[in-house]
Motif scaffolding. Structure first.
Motif, PDB file in Angstrom:
ATOM      1  N   ASP A  95      -7.491  -2.799   0.974  1.00 16.63           N
ATOM      2  CA  ASP A  95      -6.456  -2.262   1.866  1.00 16.63           C
ATOM      3  C   ASP A  95      -7.091  -1.566   3.072  1.00 16.63           C
ATOM      4  OD1 ASP A  95      -4.167  -2.965   0.242  1.00 16.63           O
ATOM      5  OD2 ASP A  95      -4.773  -1.366  -1.136  1.00 16.63           O
ATOM      6  N   ASN A 141      -7.073  -3.528  -6.831  1.00 20.99           N
ATOM      7  CA  ASN A 141      -5.845  -4.211  -6.408  1.00 20.99           C
ATOM      8  C   ASN A 141      -5.019  -4.665  -7.603  1.00 20.99           C
ATOM      9  OD1 ASN A 141      -6.589  -3.834  -3.752  1.00 20.99           O
ATOM     10  ND2 ASN A 141      -7.365  -5.909  -3.452  1.00 20.99           N
ATOM     11  N   MET A 152      -3.818   4.756   6.644  1.00 16.33           N
ATOM     12  CA  MET A 152      -2.600   4.547   5.862  1.00 16.33           C
ATOM     13  C   MET A 152      -1.328   4.827   6.657  1.00 16.33           C
ATOM     14  SD  MET A 152      -3.768   6.110   2.152  1.00 16.33           S
ATOM     15  CE  MET A 152      -2.400   5.442   1.188  1.00 16.33           C
ATOM     16  N   GLU A 178       0.136   3.947  -8.312  1.00 12.20           N
ATOM     17  CA  GLU A 178       0.491   4.087  -6.891  1.00 12.20           C
ATOM     18  C   GLU A 178       0.141   5.471  -6.327  1.00 12.20           C
ATOM     19  OE1 GLU A 178       4.441   4.488  -9.254  1.00 12.20           O
ATOM     20  OE2 GLU A 178       2.574   3.319  -9.381  1.00 12.20           O
ATOM     21  N   MET A 200       0.845  -1.198   0.000  1.00 17.56           N
ATOM     22  CA  MET A 200       0.000   0.000   0.000  1.00 17.56           C
ATOM     23  C   MET A 200       0.882   1.249   0.000  1.00 17.56           C
ATOM     24  SD  MET A 200      -3.254   0.877   2.492  1.00 17.56           S
ATOM     25  CE  MET A 200      -2.342   1.018   4.023  1.00 17.56           C
ATOM     26  N   ILE A 255      -6.067   6.256  -5.199  1.00 15.18           N
ATOM     27  CA  ILE A 255      -6.921   5.439  -4.333  1.00 15.18           C
ATOM     28  C   ILE A 255      -8.191   5.141  -5.126  1.00 15.18           C
ATOM     29  CG2 ILE A 255      -8.511   5.581  -2.354  1.00 15.18           C
ATOM     30  CD1 ILE A 255      -6.292   6.942  -0.781  1.00 15.18           C
ATOM     31  N   THR A 274      -4.277   1.734  -4.302  1.00 22.14           N
ATOM     32  CA  THR A 274      -4.734   1.491  -2.931  1.00 22.14           C
ATOM     33  C   THR A 274      -6.255   1.360  -2.952  1.00 22.14           C
ATOM     34  OG1 THR A 274      -2.889   2.719  -1.990  1.00 22.14           O
ATOM     35  CG2 THR A 274      -4.826   2.419  -0.585  1.00 22.14           C
TER      36      THR A 274
END
Length: 223
Positions: free
Chosen positions: A204, A185, A222, A169, A1, A172, A190
């Motif tokens: 996550d 995923n 997070m 990356e 994550m 979200i 995330t």
């Protein structure tokens, strides 16, 4: 994550995340299922969440043991009929269909400079956003007609990052369905899920409902 500081964009599903349009989809599919002589069940309703129109129709026909009973042309007619039913039901939708906390969350994201895109399998998503007066929050959306594969394939969420000009990356993805979480995923983003923690355990971060979906809570999760 990823870390919270890496995040620059949010990619949203629509049904069950931004607005409670799933109830209209379910009503429209139920009308069609009953017309086709297929018994409507809660399990069938759940299986259709986050799934494209034609794939949903196939699941309904399979549930009734009728997957080989119709030609592709007939199936297209059924899918169009469902969409007409759905659009008629949507005409009664107003701001009350926006899920708790979502309007505030979108306002907060915009104020903090995050980029937002929509990754919905629904071809009617622009109409829904306009009707709810939420379209101005989204810089881009994925056109589901351009996709080769539906959820749980990662394509739609991967595209959701691309249309924002962001890396996976840096994003979200927000979903309420198991297939959607798998898509997020798989795209290397995330995943934030809304709903039952047992069903959505692959995510996550999991919130029980949209009212808990805040930047502060995401940052905390997070950390």
């Amino acid at each position: 994550m990823a870390t919270f500081e890496q995040i620059k964009g949010f990619i949203f599903d629509l049904d069950g995340v931004i607005a409670d349009t799933s109830v209209y989809h379910a009503q429209a599919w139920r009308q069609l299922a009953e017309k086709l002589g297929v018994t409507w069940t809660d399990d069938l309703a759940d299986a259709l969440k986050g799934v494209s129109r034609m794939d949903s129709l196939e699941l309904i026909l399979k549930a009734g043991g009728k997957e080989a009973a119709y030609t592709q042309a007939e199936k297209e007619v059924f899918a169009t009929e469902k969409n007409t039913n759905y659009l008629n039901l949507l005409k009664g939708m107003d701001h009350s269909a926006i899920l708790p906390g979502i309007a505030e969350f979108l306002t907060d994201l915009k104020a903090n400079g995050y980029r937002l895109s929509l990754a919905s399998a629904s071809k009617n998503s622009p109409l829904v956003l306009e009707q709810l007066d939420l379209a101005q929050y989204f810089q881009a959306r994925v056109d589901p007609t351009t996709l080769k594969k539906g959820k749980p394939d990662p394509e739609i969420f991967a595209r959701g990052a691309e249309v924002l000009g962001l890396k996976p990356e840096e994003c979200i993805g927000v979903e309420d369905a198991k297939a959607g979480v798998a898509s997020i995923n798989g795209a290397g983003e995330t995943s934030v899920a809304i709903g039952d923690a047992t069903i959505l355990k692959a995510a996550d971060i999991i919130f029980a409902d949209t009212a808990q979906l805040t930047l502060a809570n995401i940052k905390k999760a997070m950390a």
